[in-house]
Design an enzyme around this catalytic site. Structure first.
Site, short mmCIF file in Angstrom:
data_model
loop_
_atom_site.label_atom_id
_atom_site.label_comp_id
_atom_site.label_asym_id
_atom_site.label_seq_id
_atom_site.Cartn_x
_atom_site.Cartn_y
_atom_site.Cartn_z
N LYS A 2 4.24 -14.96 1.37
CA LYS A 2 3.99 -15.90 0.34
C LYS A 2 5.52 -16.52 -0.29
O LYS A 2 5.52 -15.50 -1.13
CB LYS A 2 3.18 -15.20 -0.59
CG LYS A 2 2.79 -15.79 -2.42
CD LYS A 2 1.42 -16.02 -1.91
CE LYS A 2 1.44 -17.25 -3.63
NZ LYS A 2 0.41 -19.09 -2.99
N ASP A 8 -2.46 -18.50 0.66
CA ASP A 8 -3.49 -18.98 -0.30
C ASP A 8 -4.23 -20.16 1.11
O ASP A 8 -4.93 -20.27 1.20
CB ASP A 8 -3.44 -19.71 -1.35
CG ASP A 8 -2.19 -19.90 -1.64
OD1 ASP A 8 -1.17 -19.85 -0.09
OD2 ASP A 8 -1.60 -20.37 -2.64
N ASP A 25 -10.63 -9.72 7.17
CA ASP A 25 -12.47 -9.28 6.59
C ASP A 25 -12.87 -10.95 6.52
O ASP A 25 -14.07 -10.85 6.59
CB ASP A 25 -12.05 -8.38 4.71
CG ASP A 25 -12.36 -7.23 5.60
OD1 ASP A 25 -12.09 -6.27 6.53
OD2 ASP A 25 -12.75 -6.24 4.88
N ASP A 50 -5.10 -7.03 5.82
CA ASP A 50 -6.34 -7.04 4.79
C ASP A 50 -7.37 -8.10 4.68
O ASP A 50 -8.42 -7.48 5.22
CB ASP A 50 -6.38 -5.91 3.94
CG ASP A 50 -7.28 -4.61 3.67
OD1 ASP A 50 -8.65 -4.76 4.19
OD2 ASP A 50 -7.16 -3.85 2.59
N TYR A 52 0.96 -1.19 0.34
CA TYR A 52 -0.19 0.17 -0.15
C TYR A 52 0.53 1.05 -0.21
O TYR A 52 0.70 2.36 -0.07
CB TYR A 52 -0.68 -0.11 0.82
CG TYR A 52 -1.70 -0.76 1.34
CD1 TYR A 52 -2.24 -1.34 0.49
CD2 TYR A 52 -3.02 -1.55 1.93
CE1 TYR A 52 -3.19 -2.39 -0.01
CE2 TYR A 52 -3.57 -1.87 1.85
CZ TYR A 52 -3.99 -3.27 1.18
OH TYR A 52 -4.79 -4.62 1.01
#
Ligand code: NAD
Length: 366
Positions: free
Chosen positions: A191, A224, A252, A248, A145
């Site tokens: 990852k 994942d 959620d 994030d 970000y």
């Protein structure tokens, strides 16, 4: 009992249901403060659309100064249809982003709990989800970000995921220290099979554990797989440590587990002053009707008390929430179709009663 402790809170009710739900959080804070021998002083300041209407800016200087001088910031939510056409620095959400930046908060904490007694409200099977108790620790000020270079290129666009060792170290410390107070188990999510920045993450996090927290357990999951595991078997997690983007999305995803956004609190810490706010937005569709669920705001107040060292009072709030909800005091978002519902203020009062007195006599039934 020590009667000298006092905590100054900057109260930013914001827009929509923000004022309604944070008013209940303040009611509960007042109740536990008296019961635990400290005082809380909340001073109200504008942010978001309410600040735009009053001052022409979503984060006025007076609000900024009040927040930086406070011991903690309790925020409702910002935004709503009235300001939907605003752009750039005139958007209510710009006020929130500027606030987070001004406070320098880099660690976002999001607890997700599904007590057995309320597992029926979850979209997942109650026997799979009941007993879930996860703390997401998300890095908030780095990663993709904020990485550079960023922007359009001749033939496309790019964003860059960047983490320094120091950024990974400080968020890892937050996660391990939280795990020390919980079940002692951290799952670090990355990852690393694809991203260089995740390879560094996977080197730094175990080093921090070895050097500072050798008694804690640590495992690594690819993001994942972590997403699949959150849905398949959420009870396997204690503390989940991850970067900005993965945090994030994963937090959620997990927010869906308890069955209502109205149950989820958050804390953003690590900077000059901590920021405590519900995960949900300003819910304009139900604003002003005294029907919103104040639980997320009330549990955010509990996280605030944890942060200022009033951990017994914070636990009392969490107990009060469980007691009130388990006694059947449920707002419309939580109630089954045949159940009676209570208002925002009724649930707030009920939580305050239970929180101030863990075993109230003659507790009323709804
Ligand atoms: P929202 O979270 O406000 O609402 C989503 C849905 O959940 C709505 O149906 C709402 O009624 C319900 N809901 C939310 N909180 C609830 C509660 N406490 N009790 C009962 N039901 C609840 O998200 P949205 O509708 O996408 O956004 C509305 C506005 O809020 C927008 O302006 C958005 O930009 C803003 N927003 C602000 C924040 C923030 O301040 N942190 C976060 C998200 C959205």
């Amino acid at each position: 009992m020590d009667n000298t402790r006092s905590h100054d809170i900057a109260w930013l009710p914001g827009d929509g249901i923000g004022p309604e739900v944070t008013r209940e959080a303040l009611r509960v804070l007042d109740a536990v403060a008296s019961a635990h021998g400290f005082s809380v002083t909340a001073t109200e300041h504008r942010i978001g659309g309410a600040a735009l209407d009053e001052t022409g800016r979503p984060f006025p200087t007076s609000t900024r100064e009040a927040c930086l001088e406070s011991d903690a910031v309790l925020l409702g939510a910002v935004g709503g249809p009235k300001w939907n056409d605003n752009t750039g620095e005139q958007r209510p959400e710009h006020g929130l982003l500027t606030l987070r930046k001004a406070l320098g908060v880099y660690a976002n904490l999001r607890p997700v709990r599904v007590p057995e007694a309320r597992a029926g409200a979850s979209p997942l099977r109650p026997d799979r989800v009941g007993g879930t108790d996860i703390l997401f620790v998300r890095e908030l000020t780095g990663g993709i970000y904020f990485g550079t270079p960023e922007g359009r290129t001749d033939d496309g666009a790019r964003s860059t995921m960047v983490y320094s060792e120091a950024e990974i170290e400080r968020i890892a410390h937050v996660a391990f220290q939280r795990a020390q107070r919980r079940d002692g188990h951290v799952t670090s999510v990355d990852k690393a099979n694809v991203l260089e920045v995740s390879e560094l993450w996977r080197e730094v996090v175990p080093r921090i554990r070895e050097e500072h927290y050798p008694d804690l357990e640590l495992r690594h999951l690819y993001v994942d797989n972590a997403a699949m595991q959150v849905v398949r078997d959420p009870r396997q997690f204690d503390v989940v440590l991850t970067g900005n983007l993965f945090g994030d999305i994963l937090s959620d995803l997990a927010a869906a587990l308890p069955g209502s956004l109205g149950l989820l609190p958050s804390a953003s810490v690590g900077g000059a002053v901590g920021l405590f706010e519900p995960v949900h937005g300003s819910a304009p569709d139900i604003a002003g009707q005294d029907v919103a669920n104040p639980t997320a705001a009330i549990l955010s107040a509990a996280l605030l008390l944890d942060a200022v060292g009033e951990t017994a009072a914070a636990d009392a709030i969490r107990h009060g929430v469980d007691a009130a909800l388990d006694a059947g005091f449920r707002t419309a978002d939580l109630a089954a179709s045949d159940e009676e519902t209570v208002s925002t203020s009724t649930l707030g009062r009920e939580v305050a009663t239970h929180a101030a007195d863990p075993a109230p006599k003659n507790a009323p039934t709804p």
